[in-house]
Design a protein around this motif. Structure first.
Motif, PDB file in Angstrom:
ATOM      1  N   LEU A 567       0.833  -1.212   0.000  1.00 25.99           N
ATOM      2  CA  LEU A 567       0.000   0.000   0.000  1.00 25.99           C
ATOM      3  C   LEU A 567       0.864   1.258   0.000  1.00 25.99           C
ATOM      4  N   THR A 568       1.991   1.219   0.729  1.00 25.78           N
ATOM      5  CA  THR A 568       2.886   2.392   0.743  1.00 25.78           C
ATOM      6  C   THR A 568       3.502   2.609  -0.634  1.00 25.78           C
ATOM      7  N   ASP A 569       3.901   1.525  -1.283  1.00 23.27           N
ATOM      8  CA  ASP A 569       4.435   1.651  -2.650  1.00 23.27           C
ATOM      9  C   ASP A 569       3.372   2.233  -3.587  1.00 23.27           C
ATOM     10  N   TYR A 570       2.115   1.809  -3.405  1.00 20.39           N
ATOM     11  CA  TYR A 570       1.056   2.344  -4.255  1.00 20.39           C
ATOM     12  C   TYR A 570       0.811   3.827  -3.956  1.00 20.39           C
ATOM     13  N   MET A 571       0.971   4.229  -2.688  1.00 20.76           N
ATOM     14  CA  MET A 571       0.826   5.646  -2.350  1.00 20.76           C
ATOM     15  C   MET A 571       1.907   6.469  -3.047  1.00 20.76           C
ATOM     16  N   ILE A 572       3.146   5.958  -3.034  1.00 19.19           N
ATOM     17  CA  ILE A 572       4.240   6.675  -3.707  1.00 19.19           C
ATOM     18  C   ILE A 572       3.975   6.750  -5.210  1.00 19.19           C
ATOM     19  N   TYR A 573       3.482   5.637  -5.772  1.00 17.51           N
ATOM     20  CA  TYR A 573       3.163   5.624  -7.204  1.00 17.51           C
ATOM     21  C   TYR A 573       2.052   6.616  -7.529  1.00 17.51           C
ATOM     22  N   SER A 574       1.004   6.663  -6.713  1.00 14.17           N
ATOM     23  CA  SER A 574      -0.128   7.563  -6.976  1.00 14.17           C
ATOM     24  C   SER A 574       0.301   9.017  -6.884  1.00 14.17           C
ATOM     25  N   LEU A 575       1.131   9.326  -5.879  1.00 17.83           N
ATOM     26  CA  LEU A 575       1.626  10.703  -5.757  1.00 17.83           C
ATOM     27  C   LEU A 575       2.474  11.072  -6.972  1.00 17.83           C
ATOM     28  N   GLY A 576       3.323  10.132  -7.417  1.00 18.70           N
ATOM     29  CA  GLY A 576       4.132  10.412  -8.605  1.00 18.70           C
ATOM     30  C   GLY A 576       3.271  10.597  -9.839  1.00 18.70           C
ATOM     31  N   HIS A 577       2.207   9.786  -9.941  1.00 20.96           N
ATOM     32  CA  HIS A 577       1.300   9.921 -11.087  1.00 20.96           C
ATOM     33  C   HIS A 577       0.633  11.291 -11.095  1.00 20.96           C
ATOM     34  N   GLU A 578       0.236  11.760  -9.904  1.00 26.42           N
ATOM     35  CA  GLU A 578      -0.406  13.076  -9.827  1.00 26.42           C
ATOM     36  C   GLU A 578       0.600  14.200 -10.063  1.00 26.42           C
ATOM     37  N   MET A 579       1.851  14.035  -9.624  1.00 27.40           N
ATOM     38  CA  MET A 579       2.872  15.066  -9.832  1.00 27.40           C
ATOM     39  C   MET A 579       3.197  15.235 -11.317  1.00 27.40           C
ATOM     40  N   ASN A 580       3.074  14.134 -12.078  1.00 23.14           N
ATOM     41  CA  ASN A 580       3.358  14.210 -13.512  1.00 23.14           C
ATOM     42  C   ASN A 580       2.345  15.077 -14.258  1.00 23.14           C
ATOM     43  N   LYS A 581       1.194  15.348 -13.628  1.00 26.49           N
ATOM     44  CA  LYS A 581       0.192  16.202 -14.252  1.00 26.49           C
ATOM     45  C   LYS A 581       0.478  17.683 -14.026  1.00 26.49           C
ATOM     46  N   MET A 582       1.443  17.992 -13.169  1.00 25.99           N
ATOM     47  CA  MET A 582       1.713  19.383 -12.805  1.00 25.99           C
ATOM     48  C   MET A 582       2.855  19.949 -13.643  1.00 25.99           C
ATOM     49  N   ALA A 583       3.202  21.175 -13.353  1.00 20.97           N
ATOM     50  CA  ALA A 583       4.232  21.872 -14.125  1.00 20.97           C
ATOM     51  C   ALA A 583       5.588  21.193 -13.943  1.00 20.97           C
ATOM     52  N   LYS A 584       6.544  21.565 -14.791  1.00 22.89           N
ATOM     53  CA  LYS A 584       7.835  20.890 -14.832  1.00 22.89           C
ATOM     54  C   LYS A 584       8.604  21.030 -13.527  1.00 22.89           C
ATOM     55  N   GLU A 585       8.560  22.226 -12.896  1.00 18.19           N
ATOM     56  CA  GLU A 585       9.319  22.403 -11.657  1.00 18.19           C
ATOM     57  C   GLU A 585       8.788  21.519 -10.537  1.00 18.19           C
ATOM     58  N   PHE A 586       7.466  21.266 -10.539  1.00 20.34           N
ATOM     59  CA  PHE A 586       6.901  20.355  -9.540  1.00 20.34           C
ATOM     60  C   PHE A 586       7.405  18.929  -9.769  1.00 20.34           C
ATOM     61  N   GLN A 587       7.410  18.516 -11.055  1.00 13.17           N
ATOM     62  CA  GLN A 587       7.863  17.165 -11.383  1.00 13.17           C
ATOM     63  C   GLN A 587       9.332  16.973 -11.017  1.00 13.17           C
ATOM     64  N   GLU A 588      10.170  17.977 -11.289  1.00 11.60           N
ATOM     65  CA  GLU A 588      11.598  17.862 -10.981  1.00 11.60           C
ATOM     66  C   GLU A 588      11.829  17.728  -9.474  1.00 11.60           C
ATOM     67  N   HIS A 589      11.098  18.494  -8.673  1.00  7.45           N
ATOM     68  CA  HIS A 589      11.246  18.396  -7.215  1.00  7.45           C
ATOM     69  C   HIS A 589      10.812  17.018  -6.714  1.00  7.45           C
ATOM     70  N   TRP A 590       9.768  16.472  -7.292  1.00  2.00           N
ATOM     71  CA  TRP A 590       9.307  15.139  -6.885  1.00  2.00           C
ATOM     72  C   TRP A 590      10.348  14.075  -7.208  1.00  2.00           C
ATOM     73  N   ILE A 591      10.902  14.127  -8.416  1.00  2.46           N
ATOM     74  CA  ILE A 591      11.883  13.116  -8.825  1.00  2.46           C
ATOM     75  C   ILE A 591      13.170  13.246  -8.012  1.00  2.46           C
ATOM     76  N   ARG A 592      13.580  14.475  -7.738  1.00  2.00           N
ATOM     77  CA  ARG A 592      14.859  14.707  -7.071  1.00  2.00           C
ATOM     78  C   ARG A 592      14.778  14.505  -5.549  1.00  2.00           C
ATOM     79  N   VAL A 593      13.681  14.929  -4.929  1.00  2.74           N
ATOM     80  CA  VAL A 593      13.599  14.930  -3.462  1.00  2.74           C
ATOM     81  C   VAL A 593      12.470  14.041  -2.941  1.00  2.74           C
TER      82      VAL A 593
END
Length: 745
Positions: A567-593
């Protein structure tokens, strides 16, 4: 004759010691015989006492149960206590007849009466009266003011219902009537103490032993036998039903004491004789050793002279050769013994692993052949497997050297075995991995095995925490009645270990206490995690409440470690999926941090509490960064205002880009582009999400029709609403409502 003088001398010298030792053994034999007879008498007396308790308690318990059964099932008694009146003579006659029949069925009952509180009326098997006028009112009065929730037996007391009768020694049962509609009542049952005496009198001989029963106040319940002058108390016991003390022993105990004292005197005389024999043997041995001592001194003097001569000739004497040979043999013997002990430990560990994995033995005979060489568990008895894991093992490895780790593990294994021996439990312990210690516990009493294991593990856990400054988690599998089921018990213990995240560190987890999770839970969690991730992307503060709700439900549902990690892995996946819908700077912060921090939190958490705290800290940091990035963007404030307006007006069927552009004075195309950049969603998708979520709440909490709900969330056409709902939720509105109903049921 002179040639045998030494023989006769030795014979005469040791003969007194022989007679002394023989006499001592003779006295010890009779002392042991008398002591065994005394123990047998005590055991027989204890058995007599337990039979008496069982007989009396069984009779009194039967009276309690049958009286309670009649009170619950007899309609006349129900009417008597709830709606009865003093003038209802027919009802009173039927109740009296019930009491008489009850007394006939249970001869121990001497008398009984009923107390009805609503009109203070008493009806006995012999008379009726008002409460204050009844002769036994003094005994009844305390029960009128105190709370009586269960049956209660009184101590011995005097009972006199009529003046022309002598008072009788009785004990009484007090039972509250289970009817409380118009008030409460009581039932009193009296049993004569003479009846109890008659019940147990055939069990023993009054000329040899006696039995006495004392109530809570210390008063004797049975009639006193004045013909007994001396009593020797041997056994005492307490009744679990009444709390009375039962005493038993022997009559004429003075004779028994005198016999015991005589036996003690004999034993002292025997010890004195033994001491005299030892002294005589030492004296004779020293006297006879003198010629041998002279021979030894001559041999030593000769060997010393011989050694000096041989050393001068630079040759090794025979004594040095023999000594060096003996030393070499002893060294080799010690080396072989050490190697044998090491091989034995390795063989035991290997057998332990094979036994847990059901690879050995094929039958009990094969195991018993090994047990003769290596001390192993008796597999003909039930066994239970326990797995003990060192908590925070990574910190343990980093804190201690390899040698210290070995010493601590050895101490842990030894302590558990010693504690088990103190509890008369046989435990076979072996390390099955770097962090896990396996225990094979041999069960002596299958009915109390869980408590037996709990005592050993709890004492071990406390000792390790106090002395080694470490914590352990112990997981216990089910009991293996046959040796072929030991591997199943081992699998159950490992399965219980997966619930360590729920129960926490430094705990004891029994496989039998684990409640298996319900089917269909994962789907609910996945849906709720998606909702939390969407709230997080939209920078709504309610994501924290959704997160805490998910963690609380995980704890309540007792999901094991595999489910929690998934379930925790799915939470991380869902958050990443939602971050990919946002602007580029949001996506970069998610991938990096963001994503690496959450993965580290998951890897470093051993319990659910640790996981909840660490993941929440990471999410709060990411959320604060998202807020900061949005505040620095030019159009963030106006998009937030538009989103807030849409959440309030989502039920408006006219809500569209054109409608919002007029309200906020922005070109429709520009509004659509800005909305997509700021939220990561198209305007239409966001509006559909708001309306469908609102519809789901209405389907869950109300009984409105599908058409009414469609109109309530902004759809003018119920068919369009149903089609869109199924597209988003994967089920139709009606099917979704049925799923919710089944879940709540």
């Amino acid at each position: 004759m002179k040639k045998k003088s030494w023989f006769y001398r030795q014979l005469l010298l040791y003969m007194p010691a022989f007679f002394i030792v023989f006499s001592f053994i003779f006295f010890v034999f009779f002392q042991m015989l008398s002591d065994q007879s005394r123990k047998d008498a005590i055991k027989a007396n204890e058995t007599l006492l337990l039979q008496s308790i069982t007989s009396i308690d069984s009779s009194m318990k039967t009276i309690e149960q049958m009286l309670l059964s009649n009170m619950l099932n007899n309609p006349d008694l129900s009417v008597f206590f709830n709606d009865g009146k003093q003038s209802d003579y027919y009802l009173n006659i039927k109740v009296v007849q019930f009491m008489k029949n009850f007394m006939i069925s249970y001869p121990l009952v001497d008398s009984m009466y009923l107390v009805r509180m609503n009109d203070e009326f008493i009806l006995s098997n012999s008379m009726n009266a008002n409460l204050l006028d009844y002769p036994d009112y003094k005994f009844i009065k305390p029960y009128l003011t105190e709370a009586v929730y269960e049956t209660k037996w009184s101590g011995v007391r005097k009972f006199q219902e009529f003046d022309f009768k002598e008072p009788e020694q009785v004990i009484s049962l007090v039972l509250k009537a289970p009817y409380i509609r118009n008030g409460e009542g009581f039932v009193f049952v009296n049993i004569k103490t003479d009846s109890l005496n008659t019940l147990i009198q055939p069990m023993y001989s009054e000329d040899v032993s006696y039995i006495d029963i004392l109530d809570d106040a210390g008063n004797s319940i049975l009639p006193e036998d004045h013909g007994i002058s001396h009593k020797k108390l041997i056994s005492t016991a307490t009744s679990p039903l009444t709390g009375w003390s039962y005493e038993s022993g022997l009559v004429n105990g003075g004779l028994v004491n005198i016999a015991n004292q005589l036996f003690n005197v004999w034993f002292i005389v025997g010890l004195l004789m033994m001491g005299a024999g030892v002294w005589w043997i030492v004296f004779v041995s020293r006297r006879n050793y003198r010629p041998i001592e002279q021979i030894v001194l001559q041999i030593q003097k000769f060997s010393q002279d011989k050694t000096n001569v041989l050393l001068q000739e630079k040759r090794q004497d025979e004594f040095s050769f023999i000594q060096s040979a003996l030393s070499s043999m002893l060294e080799q013997s010690n080396s072989y013994q050490q190697q044998y002990r090491e091989d034995l430990l390795l063989r035991r560990t290997y057998l332990f692993q094979q036994l847990l994995e059901s690879q050995y033995p094929a039958n009990l005979a094969e195991w018993e052949s090994r047990s003769e060489i290596i001390q192993l568990n008796d597999l003909s008895k039930p066994q239970t497997v326990c797995v003990i894991e060192l908590d925070k093992f990574n910190q343990f490895v980093g804190q201690y050297t390899q040698q210290d780790q070995y010493l601590i593990k050895f101490a842990l294994k030894s302590v558990i075995q010693e504690i088990a021996q103190k509890h008369a439990t046989h435990v076979w312990a072996e390390w099955i991995s770097n962090s896990k210690l396996g225990l094979l516990i041999q069960m002596n009493d299958v009915h109390h095995c869980e408590q037996e294991i709990l005592n050993v593990l709890e004492n071990s856990r406390v000792w390790v925490e106090e002395h080694l400054k470490l914590t352990i988690t112990a997981c216990v599998g089910g009991t293996a009645e046959e040796f072929t089921s030991i591997s199943e018990s081992y699998k159950q213990a490992l399965h219980a270990l997966k619930y360590k995240m729920i129960f926490g560190e430094n705990s004891i987890i029994f496989y039998t206490s684990i409640r298996m999770e319900e089917q269909g839970k994962s789907f609910d969690y996945f849906q709720r995690i998606q909702e939390m991730a969407q709230s997080f992307r939209l920078v709504r503060h309610d994501w924290q409440e959704q997160y805490k709700s998910i963690l609380n439900n995980i704890n309540q549902d007792m999901l094991n470690q595999d489910h929690i990690v998934r379930l925790t892995d799915y939470m991380i996946y869902s958050l990443g999926h939602e971050m990919n819908k946002m602007a580029k700077e949001f996506q970069e912060h998610w991938i990096r941090v963001g994503e690496p921090s959450l993965q580290d939190a998951l890897a470093n958490s051993e319990t659910l509490e640790q996981l909840e705290i660490q993941v929440e800290q990471v999410l709060e940091q990411i959320f604060e960064h998202l807020l900061l990035l949005q505040q620095t963007r030019n159009h963030s404030e106006i998009i937030r205002s538009i989103r807030s307006y849409m959440e309030k007006e989502s039920v408006n069927p006219n809500l569209s880009l054109d409608f919002l552009s007029e309200q906020f004075h922005i070109n429709p195309k520009s509004l659509s582009k800005l909305f997509k950049e700021e939220t990561g969603q198209k305007f239409v998708d966001y509006l559909i999400e708001l309306r469908i979520n609102h519809a789901r709440h209405l389907l869950e909490d109300t009984h409105h029709s599908i058409q009414e709900i469609a109109a309530a969330v902004g759809y003018t056409n119920a068919i369009s609403f149903g089609r869109m709902f199924k597209k988003v939720v994967s089920v139709s509105p009606g099917e979704y409502r049925e799923q919710v109903s089944r879940k709540n049921a």
